[in-house]
Every structure is written in structure tokens, then in C-alpha cells.
Design an enzyme around this catalytic site. Structure first.
Site, PDB file in Angstrom:
ATOM      1  N   THR A 198       0.824  -1.217   0.000  1.00 30.24           N
ATOM      2  CA  THR A 198       0.000   0.000   0.000  1.00 30.24           C
ATOM      3  C   THR A 198       0.854   1.261   0.000  1.00 30.24           C
ATOM      4  O   THR A 198       0.385   2.322  -0.395  1.00 30.24           O
ATOM      5  CB  THR A 198      -0.925   0.028   1.227  1.00 30.24           C
ATOM      6  OG1 THR A 198      -0.137  -0.183   2.408  1.00 30.24           O
ATOM      7  CG2 THR A 198      -1.993  -1.050   1.148  1.00 30.24           C
ATOM      8  N   ASP A 199       2.115   1.162   0.433  1.00 30.37           N
ATOM      9  CA  ASP A 199       2.879   2.397   0.648  1.00 30.37           C
ATOM     10  C   ASP A 199       3.215   3.111  -0.650  1.00 30.37           C
ATOM     11  O   ASP A 199       3.193   4.339  -0.707  1.00 30.37           O
ATOM     12  CB  ASP A 199       4.126   2.164   1.507  1.00 30.37           C
ATOM     13  CG  ASP A 199       5.112   1.161   0.948  1.00 30.37           C
ATOM     14  OD1 ASP A 199       4.768   0.409   0.011  1.00 30.37           O
ATOM     15  OD2 ASP A 199       6.252   1.111   1.460  1.00 30.37           O
ATOM     16  N   SER A 255      13.260  -5.972   6.423  1.00 30.28           N
ATOM     17  CA  SER A 255      13.847  -4.661   6.096  1.00 30.28           C
ATOM     18  C   SER A 255      15.293  -4.502   6.543  1.00 30.28           C
ATOM     19  O   SER A 255      15.686  -3.457   7.070  1.00 30.28           O
ATOM     20  CB  SER A 255      12.995  -3.529   6.676  1.00 30.28           C
ATOM     21  OG  SER A 255      11.707  -3.558   6.134  1.00 30.28           O
ATOM     22  N   GLY A 307      17.039 -11.153   3.763  1.00 28.11           N
ATOM     23  CA  GLY A 307      16.155 -11.950   2.921  1.00 28.11           C
ATOM     24  C   GLY A 307      14.927 -12.466   3.622  1.00 28.11           C
ATOM     25  O   GLY A 307      14.209 -13.314   3.097  1.00 28.11           O
ATOM     26  N   ALA A 308      14.631 -11.941   4.820  1.00 26.52           N
ATOM     27  CA  ALA A 308      13.512 -12.448   5.609  1.00 26.52           C
ATOM     28  C   ALA A 308      12.305 -11.516   5.561  1.00 26.52           C
ATOM     29  O   ALA A 308      11.323 -11.723   6.276  1.00 26.52           O
ATOM     30  CB  ALA A 308      13.948 -12.641   7.068  1.00 26.52           C
ATOM     31  N   TYR A 337       8.314  -7.372  -7.791  1.00 27.47           N
ATOM     32  CA  TYR A 337       7.821  -6.206  -7.049  1.00 27.47           C
ATOM     33  C   TYR A 337       7.505  -5.078  -8.029  1.00 27.47           C
ATOM     34  O   TYR A 337       6.441  -4.448  -7.974  1.00 27.47           O
ATOM     35  CB  TYR A 337       8.882  -5.780  -6.035  1.00 27.47           C
ATOM     36  CG  TYR A 337       8.493  -4.671  -5.102  1.00 27.47           C
ATOM     37  CD1 TYR A 337       8.010  -4.949  -3.829  1.00 27.47           C
ATOM     38  CD2 TYR A 337       8.636  -3.333  -5.456  1.00 27.47           C
ATOM     39  CE1 TYR A 337       7.667  -3.932  -2.952  1.00 27.47           C
ATOM     40  CE2 TYR A 337       8.310  -2.308  -4.597  1.00 27.47           C
ATOM     41  CZ  TYR A 337       7.822  -2.618  -3.339  1.00 27.47           C
ATOM     42  OH  TYR A 337       7.487  -1.602  -2.480  1.00 27.47           O
ATOM     43  N   ASP A 368       9.341   1.037   4.966  1.00 24.58           N
ATOM     44  CA  ASP A 368      10.430   0.396   5.690  1.00 24.58           C
ATOM     45  C   ASP A 368      11.369   1.432   6.303  1.00 24.58           C
ATOM     46  O   ASP A 368      11.790   1.321   7.459  1.00 24.58           O
ATOM     47  CB  ASP A 368      11.217  -0.528   4.765  1.00 24.58           C
ATOM     48  CG  ASP A 368      10.383  -1.685   4.256  1.00 24.58           C
ATOM     49  OD1 ASP A 368       9.260  -1.876   4.768  1.00 24.58           O
ATOM     50  OD2 ASP A 368      10.839  -2.379   3.341  1.00 24.58           O
TER      51      ASP A 368
END
Length: 385
Positions: free
Chosen positions: A35-36, A126, A122-123, A224, A172
Site C-alpha cells: 500500500t505504501d 527490512s 532476505g527475511a 515487485y 520500511d
């Protein structure tokens, strides 16, 4: 890694003590995903896991960066020669911040930087934003730039967008820069207005677990960017600047108007508009003190991310299904998806049972065992010493 140990590492590398040490956290997002960059609502909270930077200024136009967590030695760059999209390695994150500050007119004449991070990479937590924000805060302090935390977050986002090449929104970086201890950050990404929302789960007998599936994700692989482009296509077709302008009550009509668009565009629009609405529902529940009722909204959010945005994966879906079956109040993937982490809202008394169920489900499916830890709302970026 502690501030003193990072300072010691700096001195071993560069032969002198640093001028200071700073820390910036990773984050989990409670609700409001993808949404950001649509000017929407998000609600992240900072983790106790941080990127720590020991930093000193230089006056000769040289930037030296080193990470205790990455292979290889010190990366040496000339600040005058920093060019966007020229370096895909980890050093692009701090270097991009230096570039963004200089592009904004700030006279950064170089720096020595030593970094160490406890944010899992990679989790979906951020780790990159933590590197950017800690670098920005350190240089802001050392060069006395006088920039506010939101201003630093926007510059860090510019570093990731323009220099690294990931078209992320600002959530983030804002979470890493602006979150406070014991709170979730209710952020309107259109105007960056924010409210710190008390989020003391322990006081009401609840816990928020993070389940890192250990499936590595990368937002730089085009998936993305494709979803961002699809959202922009949908907004244009609806005559809106961004999808934030599409009200939830008008979503059915909006989807009818998109009948001639690609099927994926309609799905992306449905997700973003409904997830903005979910953020508003969650803030209403938290304000009313009805924290347990947030659980089902998390599950709704996961279904939307899985089916409409299609950014989940088998491991994330398994976390949600096994946790809810074992008595969790709710769960959903968090972050960019394609791996990474999920969050699980549980009664404190049920945390061990739910964790065990998730671990057993992963073992039965032949997946690598996930890492499970509580999300404790922590403070944003700050100077350590």
C-alpha cells in the site's frame, strides 16, 4: 552485535576509534502491504534487531565501507564517482545514502563506515532499510545536517529507489527511522503523517510471533516492480493519481470499470484498496482495546496477498494454516513476500503450542525449519555512543 564491539571492529579496520556509533532497526508490518507506494496506510513496528554502524568523517572525498556480515574486505569508493545502478552488492545501500544526501545538496566529503547487523537478511524484515537509515542518521549527526527522522527516511528511500534500483515505498525506512518503543506506527504514506499507537501485547496476555521461513526473497528480481506497475496502470484507468484515491465503498464499481484491463491489474487494485481498509479496521480495533479481534483481519490480509497479489509461497501459507489450526488468533505473511516471514498473533499461553505446530508442519512437509521469535515493539534509529 553491540555498539562497543562494532566500535572495536572499526578501530581494527581503520586504525582509529570512530566518531560515534548508531543503530537502526528492522521491522515487521502488522497490516497494510504493498500500500505504501500507492499513497496508502501501513502499520509497522520496529524489531529489537538492528543494523549498527560505527562511523567517522573523511575530508578527502573517499567513502570506505565494511560489513562484518558480508564476505570481502573494505569497499573503497570516491563520493564524486557514485553512479546509480552501478553496484548491486551490499555496499550499494550505504553508498546510495551518501549519493542521495549529496544529490539533495548536502556536502558529504567522505566517511569511514563499519557495519554489523542482527536483522535477518532476505527475511522480509527490512535489513536493507536498516542499513540505509543507520547510515543516514550517522551522517546527519556527524555533518550536522539538521534533517528530521522523516526527512532521513525519504532520503534513504531515494537511495534504494534511484541508486540500488528497487522501487519500494517509504514504509520500511519510515519504520526504521520513526518507530518508538512499545508502539506500532500508524503511517499515512501520502503525507507522512503518523501516530504512535500503543501496542503492549504482553499487558493483555498476547504475543506477536515472527516466523522467518528462511526462504530468501529478493525484491530486485522484477516481481515487485511488476506489481507496482500494475497498480499504476489500474490507477490511471480509474482516473486516479494513486489507488489511495479509490474508496473501499466504491471498490465494486471500480472493478467493473476495470473490466477491460488485464486480470492481474484488477486483482492488484482489489488487494490495495481492501488492504488500506484493513489498516483502518485494525487501528479502530486497537483504539477500542479489542486487540484479539485483529487476528481475523490478519488472515483476511494473507488471503488477499496470496490470491489477489500472489506474492505468498507454500511455506508462508503453511505458517498461516498450521498456526491458525493450532489456535492462533490470526496470521499473515509480512513484507514483500516470495519467501521471508509471517506474523502470528497468539495468546501468550498458546505461544509454545502454536510454535510447535508450525515447526512440526514444516518438518512434515520437508521444509527447512523456520526461525520463530517474538516481535517486541522497539525504538527506531538512535545514536548509541
Amino acid at each position: 552485535m553491540s555498539g562497543p564491539s562494532v566500535a572495536d571492529g572499526f578501530e581494527e579496520l581503520y586504525g582509529a576509534a570512530p566518531e560515534g556509533v548508531w543503530a537502526a532497526p528492522g521491522r515487521v508490518n502488522l497490516i497494510g502491504e504493498y500500500t505504501d507506494f500507492n499513497d496508502g496506510f501501513v502499520m509497522p513496528l520496529a524489531l529489537p534487531h538492528t543494523a549498527v554502524a560505527a562511523v567517522s568523517r573523511r575530508t578527502d572525498g573517499v567513502l570506505r565501507v565494511h560489513s562484518a556480515d558480508a564476505p570481502g574486505g573494505v569497499v573503497r569508493l570516491a563520493v564524486d564517482d557514485l553512479v546509480p545502478l552501478s553496484d548491486t552488492g551490499w555496499a550499494a545501500y550505504p553508498a546510495g545514502v551518501v549519493w542521495a544526501l549529496r544529490e539533495a545538496g548536502h556536502a558529504i566529503s567522505g566517511a569511514d563506515i563499519h557495519l554489523a547487523s542482527t536483522v535477518p537478511t532476505g527475511a522480509g524484515l527490512s535489513s536493507s532499510a536498516a542499513l540505509e537509515v543507520v547510515t543516514a542518521l550517522a551522517l546527519n549527526d556527524l555533518y550536522e545536517l539538521g534533517l528530521s527522522a522523516p526527512e532521513l527516511a525519504v532520503l534513504a528511500q531515494r537511495a534504494e529507489n534511484a541508486f540500488v534500483g528497487v522501487p519500494c515505498g517509504v514504509m520500511d525506512q519510515m519504520a526504521s527511522a520513526c518507530c518508538t518503543d512499545g508502539h506500532a506506527l500508524y503511517l499515512d504514506t501520502r503525507d507522512l503523517s503518523q501516530r504512535q499507537v500503543p501496542f503492549d501485547l504482553a499487558a493483555v496476555g498476547l504475543e506477536l510471533l515472527v516466523v522467518d521461513t528462511r526462504v530468501k526473497h529478493s525484491l530486485g528480481d522484477g516481481a515487485y516492480a511488476e506489481r507496482r506497475a500494475g497498480c499504476e496502470t489500474g490507477a490511471r484507468a480509474l482516473g486516479a493519481r494513486t489507488l489511495r484515491e479509490v474508496e473501499y465503498a466504491h471498490l465494486p464499481a471500480a472493478l467493473d470499470r476495470l473490466a477491460g484491463e488485464a486480470e492481474n491489474v484488477r486483482r492488484y487494485v482489489r488487494h490495495v484498496v481492501s488492504d488500506n481498509h484493513r489498516v483502518e479496521r485494525v487501528i479502530g480495533l486497537l483504539d477500542a482495546g479489542d486487540v484479539r479481534a485483529v487476528g481475523p483481519v490478519l488472515v483476511e490480509g494473507h488471503v488477499s496477498l496470496r490470491d489477489d497479489l500472489r506474492v505468498s509461497c507454500a511455506e508462508l501459507d503453511l505458517v498461516v494454516s498450521s498456526a491458525v489450526a493450532a489456535g492462533a488468533l490470526g496470521a499473515r505473511m509480512t513484507g514483500g513476500g516470495f519467501g521471508g516471514s509471517a506474523i502470528v498473533l497468539v495468546e501468550t499461553a498458546d505461544a509454545d503450542t502454536v510454535t510447535k505446530a508450525v515447526l512440526e508442519a514444516f518438518a512434515s512437509a520437508g521444509h527447512t525449519a523456520p526461525r520463530v521469535f517474538p516481535a517486541v515493539p522497539s525504538r527506531g534509529a538512535h545514536r548509541v555512543s
